[in-house]
Enzyme design. Structure first.
Site, PDB file in Angstrom:
ATOM      1  N   ASP A   1     -11.392   1.410  -8.382  1.00  0.00           N
ATOM      2  CA  ASP A   1      -9.952   1.658  -8.353  1.00  0.00           C
ATOM      3  C   ASP A   1      -9.272   0.749  -7.320  1.00  0.00           C
ATOM      4  O   ASP A   1      -9.352  -0.458  -7.422  1.00  0.00           O
ATOM      5  CB  ASP A   1      -9.718   3.155  -8.086  1.00  0.00           C
ATOM      6  CG  ASP A   1      -8.262   3.555  -8.101  1.00  0.00           C
ATOM      7  OD1 ASP A   1      -7.636   3.520  -9.174  1.00  0.00           O
ATOM      8  OD2 ASP A   1      -7.733   3.901  -7.018  1.00  0.00           O
TER       9      ASP A   1
ATOM     10  N   TYR B   1      -0.147   1.415  -2.340  1.00  0.00           N
ATOM     11  CA  TYR B   1       0.587   1.157  -3.585  1.00  0.00           C
ATOM     12  C   TYR B   1       1.845   0.326  -3.343  1.00  0.00           C
ATOM     13  O   TYR B   1       2.222  -0.501  -4.186  1.00  0.00           O
ATOM     14  CB  TYR B   1       0.972   2.480  -4.250  1.00  0.00           C
ATOM     15  CG  TYR B   1      -0.169   3.128  -4.999  1.00  0.00           C
ATOM     16  CD1 TYR B   1      -0.374   2.862  -6.347  1.00  0.00           C
ATOM     17  CD2 TYR B   1      -1.043   4.000  -4.362  1.00  0.00           C
ATOM     18  CE1 TYR B   1      -1.419   3.455  -7.038  1.00  0.00           C
ATOM     19  CE2 TYR B   1      -2.095   4.598  -5.052  1.00  0.00           C
ATOM     20  CZ  TYR B   1      -2.280   4.320  -6.388  1.00  0.00           C
ATOM     21  OH  TYR B   1      -3.320   4.888  -7.073  1.00  0.00           O
TER      22      TYR B   1
ATOM     23  N   HIS C   1     -11.893   8.729 -14.823  1.00  0.00           N
ATOM     24  CA  HIS C   1     -11.565   7.680 -13.861  1.00  0.00           C
ATOM     25  C   HIS C   1     -12.541   7.579 -12.700  1.00  0.00           C
ATOM     26  O   HIS C   1     -12.532   6.599 -11.966  1.00  0.00           O
ATOM     27  CB  HIS C   1     -10.161   7.943 -13.317  1.00  0.00           C
ATOM     28  CG  HIS C   1      -9.671   6.903 -12.360  1.00  0.00           C
ATOM     29  ND1 HIS C   1      -9.747   5.553 -12.625  1.00  0.00           N
ATOM     30  CD2 HIS C   1      -9.103   7.017 -11.121  1.00  0.00           C
ATOM     31  CE1 HIS C   1      -9.232   4.871 -11.602  1.00  0.00           C
ATOM     32  NE2 HIS C   1      -8.854   5.736 -10.680  1.00  0.00           N
TER      33      HIS C   1
END
Length: 308
Positions: free
Chosen positions: A119, A225, A285
């Site tokens: 990720d 992010y 995920h």
């Protein structure tokens, strides 16, 4: 078909065996690239580095470290902004986060590594591979669509699936809304992103909640992010430069925002010259936590010729 009681007990025993090892897992901290970095260290031999993703910490690798440490020296840092590592106000672009790892390795006197990233950690690992190819022998990326590819494919459908990308970009609001609701926030992601919505519960879940209740922890993850624009800018500059080292891409077939939306083999063939593609069935995920036995088998096979 639901698992029987015997099958559940057998699976639990297998996972307990993965977390029992003659190699102790030791917590360390050191200052590198201007921040205090926390990392787990276990085993000896050729170095394998594990970089976690969101919404996790180095705890995500609890099923891999004991197994890999039987053959390798395993180092699993908390990324900048996560876990017990510092959470400064800036420096979250992936080039600088890759520099965090370079500085950590330099402090430890380590030259070349095998690198495994999941990720967000895979985004750092990808930048590491392009910026520091001389320090990398082989690369594993887990359940990750490269930042540039997500940006270039942004449309209404992608935006709905990647809503959290956009929400996390908003200054201050996520922190305000999540404060005091860390358990609810994390439960949503773990339940929604895993093939089995109960995959991460009990003390494992509580460990993550405790980590994100620490001062600055949510802001640190949001800052990761919020570096998105700079990350895309960096990735566009060398978009045509393929990763040269052997690369394995692993992803969960049942995670709708990755394997469900993208042809992952094609995506990573565009990123790496020597690619091995490994989708995992009945997995979302978090392959390393959802299907640790399968992931460990793949990693041991891929790392088998890594001699340092």
């Amino acid at each position: 078909m639901p698992l029987t009681t015997t099958e559940v007990a057998s699976s639990q025993r297998e996972r307990e065996n993965m977390t029992s090892t003659i190699n102790p897992i030791v917590n360390h901290t050191l200052r590198a690239n201007g921040i205090r970095q926390h990392y787990l260290d276990s085993g000896s031999g050729p170095v394998v580095v594990l970089l976690h993703g969101f919404p996790e910490t180095s705890f995500a690798w609890r099923f891999q470290i004991p197994v890999l440490a039987n053959k390798f020296r395993v180092i699993a840092p908390d990324l900048r902004g996560y876990g017990e590592t510092d959470k400064p106000a800036s420096g979250y672009d992936k080039r600088n986060m890759a520099q965090d790892l370079i500085a950590l390795l330099d402090e430890l006197g380590i030259d070349k590594i095998a690198l495994i990233g999941h990720d967000r950690g895979a985004r750092v690992a990808t930048r590491f591979a392009k910026d520091h190819p001389q320090r990398l022998d082989r690369l594993v990326v887990m359940d990750n669509v490269p930042t540039r590819v997500v940006a270039q494919n942004m449309n209404a459908q992608t935006a709905r699936a990647y809503w959290f990308f956009l929400f996390h970009l908003v200054p201050d609001l996520p922190e305000a809304l999540i404060n005091g609701k860390e358990a609810e926030w994390l439960h949503y992601f773990f339940a929604d992103w895993c093939y089995n919505p109960h995959a991460i519960e009990g003390t494992d879940f509580d460990t993550y909640v405790k980590a994100y209740k620490c001062p600055g922890a949510v802001r640190g993850a949001m800052s990761d992010y919020r570096a998105n624009a700079e990350d895309v800018k960096q990735d566009l500059v060398d978009a045509d430069t393929k990763i040269a080292c052997p690369t394995m891409a692993i992803w969960g077939e049942d995670f709708y925002t990755v394997g469900g939306m993208f042809d992952m083999r094609t995506v990573w063939e565009g990123m790496a010259t020597h690619l091995r593609a490994e989708p995992i069935a009945q997995c979302g995920h978090l392959p390393q936590e959802e299907q640790p036995e399968r992931v460990n088998t793949l990693l041991l096979d891929f790392l088998g010729t890594w001699k340092g």
